[in-house]
Write a protein that holds these residues in place. Structure first.
Motif, PDB file in Angstrom:
ATOM      1  N   VAL A 227      30.965  53.969  33.143  1.00 34.48           N
ATOM      2  CA  VAL A 227      31.032  55.521  33.561  1.00 34.48           C
ATOM      3  C   VAL A 227      32.544  55.959  33.599  1.00 34.48           C
ATOM      4  CG1 VAL A 227      30.421  57.039  35.584  1.00 34.48           C
ATOM      5  CG2 VAL A 227      29.015  55.212  34.809  1.00 34.48           C
ATOM      6  N   ILE A 228      33.475  55.235  34.186  1.00 29.37           N
ATOM      7  CA  ILE A 228      34.832  55.719  34.276  1.00 29.37           C
ATOM      8  C   ILE A 228      35.411  55.836  32.831  1.00 29.37           C
ATOM      9  CG2 ILE A 228      36.785  54.939  35.103  1.00 29.37           C
ATOM     10  CD1 ILE A 228      35.725  53.696  37.611  1.00 29.37           C
ATOM     11  N   GLN A 229      35.342  54.827  32.049  1.00 28.87           N
ATOM     12  CA  GLN A 229      35.666  55.030  30.773  1.00 28.87           C
ATOM     13  C   GLN A 229      35.219  55.921  30.000  1.00 28.87           C
ATOM     14  OE1 GLN A 229      38.226  52.762  29.161  1.00 28.87           O
ATOM     15  NE2 GLN A 229      38.439  52.708  31.398  1.00 28.87           N
ATOM     16  N   THR A 243      43.859  57.340  23.200  1.00 26.05           N
ATOM     17  CA  THR A 243      43.254  56.782  24.447  1.00 26.05           C
ATOM     18  C   THR A 243      41.721  56.990  24.397  1.00 26.05           C
ATOM     19  OG1 THR A 243      45.257  57.481  25.393  1.00 26.05           O
ATOM     20  CG2 THR A 243      43.184  57.179  27.083  1.00 26.05           C
ATOM     21  N   ALA A 244      41.056  57.919  23.880  1.00 20.02           N
ATOM     22  CA  ALA A 244      39.709  58.123  23.993  1.00 20.02           C
ATOM     23  C   ALA A 244      39.213  57.068  23.015  1.00 20.02           C
ATOM     24  CB  ALA A 244      39.323  59.402  23.124  1.00 20.02           C
ATOM     25  N   ARG A 245      39.768  56.451  21.822  1.00 19.69           N
ATOM     26  CA  ARG A 245      39.266  55.520  21.186  1.00 19.69           C
ATOM     27  C   ARG A 245      39.232  54.002  21.766  1.00 19.69           C
ATOM     28  NH1 ARG A 245      41.740  58.013  16.829  1.00 19.69           N
ATOM     29  NH2 ARG A 245      43.776  56.598  17.225  1.00 19.69           N
ATOM     30  N   GLY A 246      40.395  54.071  22.637  1.00 17.96           N
ATOM     31  CA  GLY A 246      40.323  52.693  23.553  1.00 17.96           C
ATOM     32  C   GLY A 246      39.254  52.790  24.336  1.00 17.96           C
ATOM     33  N   ALA A 247      39.076  53.827  25.076  1.00 13.71           N
ATOM     34  CA  ALA A 247      38.179  54.079  26.256  1.00 13.71           C
ATOM     35  C   ALA A 247      36.717  53.584  25.640  1.00 13.71           C
ATOM     36  CB  ALA A 247      38.157  55.379  26.851  1.00 13.71           C
ATOM     37  N   LEU A 248      36.489  54.182  24.383  1.00 10.54           N
ATOM     38  CA  LEU A 248      34.990  53.954  23.748  1.00 10.54           C
ATOM     39  C   LEU A 248      35.028  52.440  23.353  1.00 10.54           C
ATOM     40  CD1 LEU A 248      34.862  56.961  21.512  1.00 10.54           C
ATOM     41  CD2 LEU A 248      33.632  56.547  23.522  1.00 10.54           C
ATOM     42  N   ALA A 252      32.039  49.934  24.872  1.00  9.12           N
ATOM     43  CA  ALA A 252      31.330  49.101  23.808  1.00  9.12           C
ATOM     44  C   ALA A 252      31.337  47.670  24.210  1.00  9.12           C
ATOM     45  CB  ALA A 252      31.793  49.177  22.391  1.00  9.12           C
ATOM     46  N   ASP A 253      32.716  47.113  24.335  1.00  9.10           N
ATOM     47  CA  ASP A 253      32.656  45.784  24.884  1.00  9.10           C
ATOM     48  C   ASP A 253      32.000  45.443  26.166  1.00  9.10           C
ATOM     49  OD1 ASP A 253      34.220  45.384  22.718  1.00  9.10           O
ATOM     50  OD2 ASP A 253      36.355  45.381  23.692  1.00  9.10           O
ATOM     51  N   THR A 254      32.418  46.411  27.210  1.00  7.77           N
ATOM     52  CA  THR A 254      31.631  46.152  28.423  1.00  7.77           C
ATOM     53  C   THR A 254      30.050  46.096  28.311  1.00  7.77           C
ATOM     54  OG1 THR A 254      33.560  47.125  29.683  1.00  7.77           O
ATOM     55  CG2 THR A 254      31.500  47.010  30.860  1.00  7.77           C
ATOM     56  N   GLY A 255      29.399  47.148  27.433  1.00  5.52           N
ATOM     57  CA  GLY A 255      28.262  47.252  27.207  1.00  5.52           C
ATOM     58  C   GLY A 255      27.518  46.047  26.823  1.00  5.52           C
ATOM     59  N   LEU A 295      37.652  34.776  35.132  1.00 10.59           N
ATOM     60  CA  LEU A 295      38.331  35.714  35.891  1.00 10.59           C
ATOM     61  C   LEU A 295      39.419  36.411  35.030  1.00 10.59           C
ATOM     62  CD1 LEU A 295      38.796  36.968  38.832  1.00 10.59           C
ATOM     63  CD2 LEU A 295      40.640  35.114  39.183  1.00 10.59           C
ATOM     64  N   ASP A 296      40.213  36.058  34.211  1.00 14.39           N
ATOM     65  CA  ASP A 296      40.807  36.807  33.250  1.00 14.39           C
ATOM     66  C   ASP A 296      40.282  37.999  32.629  1.00 14.39           C
ATOM     67  OD1 ASP A 296      43.083  35.115  33.891  1.00 14.39           O
ATOM     68  OD2 ASP A 296      42.544  33.762  32.172  1.00 14.39           O
ATOM     69  N   GLN A 297      39.031  37.439  31.840  1.00 16.07           N
ATOM     70  CA  GLN A 297      38.282  38.693  31.199  1.00 16.07           C
ATOM     71  C   GLN A 297      37.950  39.800  32.395  1.00 16.07           C
ATOM     72  OE1 GLN A 297      35.098  36.979  29.178  1.00 16.07           O
ATOM     73  NE2 GLN A 297      36.001  35.101  28.634  1.00 16.07           N
ATOM     74  N   LEU A 298      37.426  39.239  33.512  1.00 11.13           N
ATOM     75  CA  LEU A 298      37.182  40.649  34.419  1.00 11.13           C
ATOM     76  C   LEU A 298      38.284  41.268  34.839  1.00 11.13           C
ATOM     77  CD1 LEU A 298      35.059  41.577  36.612  1.00 11.13           C
ATOM     78  CD2 LEU A 298      36.013  39.721  38.007  1.00 11.13           C
ATOM     79  N   VAL A 299      39.366  40.551  35.125  1.00 14.57           N
ATOM     80  CA  VAL A 299      40.450  41.445  35.440  1.00 14.57           C
ATOM     81  C   VAL A 299      41.171  42.426  34.273  1.00 14.57           C
ATOM     82  CG1 VAL A 299      43.046  41.218  35.836  1.00 14.57           C
ATOM     83  CG2 VAL A 299      41.498  39.756  37.185  1.00 14.57           C
ATOM     84  N   GLU A 300      41.101  42.111  32.975  1.00 12.68           N
ATOM     85  CA  GLU A 300      41.407  42.717  31.963  1.00 12.68           C
ATOM     86  C   GLU A 300      40.547  43.783  31.787  1.00 12.68           C
ATOM     87  OE1 GLU A 300      44.137  42.673  30.150  1.00 12.68           O
ATOM     88  OE2 GLU A 300      44.775  40.870  31.382  1.00 12.68           O
ATOM     89  N   ARG A 301      39.235  43.578  31.917  1.00 13.50           N
ATOM     90  CA  ARG A 301      38.121  44.863  31.928  1.00 13.50           C
ATOM     91  C   ARG A 301      38.523  45.638  32.923  1.00 13.50           C
ATOM     92  NH1 ARG A 301      34.069  41.920  31.538  1.00 13.50           N
ATOM     93  NH2 ARG A 301      33.476  41.790  33.583  1.00 13.50           N
ATOM     94  N   LEU A 302      38.728  45.423  34.226  1.00 21.20           N
ATOM     95  CA  LEU A 302      39.231  46.402  35.094  1.00 21.20           C
ATOM     96  C   LEU A 302      40.566  47.184  34.824  1.00 21.20           C
ATOM     97  CD1 LEU A 302      37.492  47.082  37.779  1.00 21.20           C
ATOM     98  CD2 LEU A 302      36.876  44.914  36.697  1.00 21.20           C
ATOM     99  N   ARG A 303      41.510  46.507  34.361  1.00 17.91           N
ATOM    100  CA  ARG A 303      42.810  47.107  34.065  1.00 17.91           C
ATOM    101  C   ARG A 303      42.399  48.051  33.057  1.00 17.91           C
ATOM    102  NH1 ARG A 303      46.190  41.468  34.118  1.00 17.91           N
ATOM    103  NH2 ARG A 303      46.763  41.295  36.224  1.00 17.91           N
TER     104      ARG A 303
END
Length: 430
Positions: A227-229, A243-248, A252-255, A295-303
């Motif tokens: 939602v935030i992205q 930035t929009a492409r990075g958010a998309l 995609a990766d999070t989904g 935990l690395d992947q989780l932190v990177e996703r939040l960042r």
């Protein structure tokens, strides 16, 4: 008809008759006892009328069997029809009728069976406090008959009747104890069945709660990032395409990761013995549950979602039990998701300390609890439920300097401290 066929036919007929008698005894006990009394009375009368051809045996009787004798015999034996309804009264009637019959001069060998059967019923349906005194009634009746017989048989008859009374009472009391034990066993079996059903219902409820917790952790975290992205991509779509492409890409990766975890969870729910042999065909569906190694992947996703996260690890890092590892990962995931959703512009800090306990500390410098929506706030509840399963503790609240802090401690078993080298989670220590 051959002999074998004849024997088979007779055996079949006997089985049918016995089955019919058993059904009759269950459906109508009074009718069964009445038939039983009729049979005993018929045998007694036949023995009295036919065996001696109507003549008087001077050694055992002074009077031939007449109408009065037949009436007393019927009273003594047909009273057995009520033996289950009023066993003590039936015993009194049978013994009284037998005593009167013998005192009137009739054959002393007759009407001795009914008092014994009545005593058996009393012992089988009443406690010893009642049945033991009732033994005196058949003893008096049978001893009276023994003294009326020939003198040379008095003492053998006394011994024989005493043994018969003892056997009748013993068999009846054993039957009563067996019935009571069976009744207790049936009661205990029913209680056991109810307890098993209660345990099964509790197990189903606990499993539903566990599944709901897993779904909450998977869906809430990933959907918050998406939602935030998505909002960021929509906001910068025209002004900052990169930035929009990075958010998309992050969406995609999070989904994809969310779908993978959902598929893993649903596959575990569907697993049964029929498809254990086919697990190698789709190993990813049964991938291990996430732990602190991710935990690395989780932190990177939040960042990438716009939340600065700092990670600090102290103590001797070591492998954890699978359950505690998953619990710790979900706690950090839920805390960071809550910071992303509710803290506003903030920086999150994750601190892990390995000691006798695993201490997780997630803090932020955002708006704190006052600005956190109270409705639908299941995050801390889920954390508390998870930590409670492993006998850990949870402390959460606003910090005096601002922001929010969640501190979780989980006990670590020494059985999981092996010789594997230490490994770090979530990036370098800070």
């Amino acid at each position: 008809m051959s002999d074998a066929a004849g024997r088979g036919y007779h055996a079949l007929m006997r089985a049918k008759v016995l089955s019919s008698l058993r059904r009759l005894a269950v459906m109508n006990p009074f009718l069964t006892d009445l038939l039983f009394g009729v049979v005993v009375a018929g045998v007694t009368l036949t023995f009295g009328l036919v065996s001696f051809d109507g003549s008087v045996d001077p050694g055992h009787a002074r009077r031939s069997l007449d109408v009065a004798g037949v009436a007393l015999t019927l009273v003594a034996n047909l009273a057995l029809a009520w033996r289950r309804r009023a066993p003590v009264l039936v015993l009194m009637i049978s013994c009284a009728a037998a005593i009167v019959f013998h005192a009137a001069g009739y054959d002393a060998r007759l009407n001795g069976v009914a008092p014994l059967l009545a005593l058996y019923t009393v012992a089988g349906r009443r406690a010893p406090a009642v049945s033991v005194p009732c033994v005196l009634l058949p003893v008096v009746s049978l001893w009276h008959a023994a003294f009326l017989g020939p003198d040379e048989f008095v003492w053998p008859n006394l011994a024989q009747t005493s043994i018969m009374v003892a056997v009748a009472w013993t068999f009846g009391n054993s039957t009563r104890m067996l019935v009571e034990r069976n009744r207790r066993l049936a009661h205990l079996s029913e209680r056991l069945r109810q307890e098993q059903e209660d345990r099964a219902r509790r197990a189903v409820t606990e499993e539903r709660v566990r599944i709901a917790r897993e779904l909450h952790d998977v869906v809430a975290h990933h959907m918050s990032v998406i939602v935030i992205q998505a909002g960021l991509a929509r906001y910068v779509l025209g002004s900052d395409p990169a930035t929009a492409r990075g958010a998309l890409t992050t969406i995609a990766d999070t989904g994809s990761e969310a779908m993978g975890e959902m598929r893993r969870l649903l596959s575990v729910l569907r697993i049964d013995m029929d498809n254990l042999d086919n697990m190698d065909e789709d190993v990813d569906d049964y991938a291990p549950a996430p732990g602190l190694q991710r935990l690395d992947q989780l932190v990177e996703r939040l960042r990438s979602a716009g939340l600065p996260v700092e990670v600090s690890i102290t103590g001797q890092v070591r492998p954890l039990a699978p359950g505690i590892d998953l619990c710790a990962y979900r706690v950090v995931q839920e805390c960071l998701t809550n910071v992303l959703k509710h803290a506003g512009p903030a920086t999150a800090r994750v601190s892990l300390h390995y000691g006798a306990l695993l201490e997780l500390r997630v803090t932020d410098d955002g708006r704190g609890a006052a600005a956190t929506p109270q409705e639908n706030g299941h995050g801390l509840i889920v954390i508390g439920e998870r930590v409670k399963l492993y006998k850990g503790t949870v402390a959460a609240g606003s910090k005096p300097s601002g922001g929010f802090e969640v501190v979780v401690t989980l006990p670590l078993s020494s059985s999981h401290q092996d010789d594997q080298p230490p490994q770090s989670h979530g990036g370098p220590n800070t």
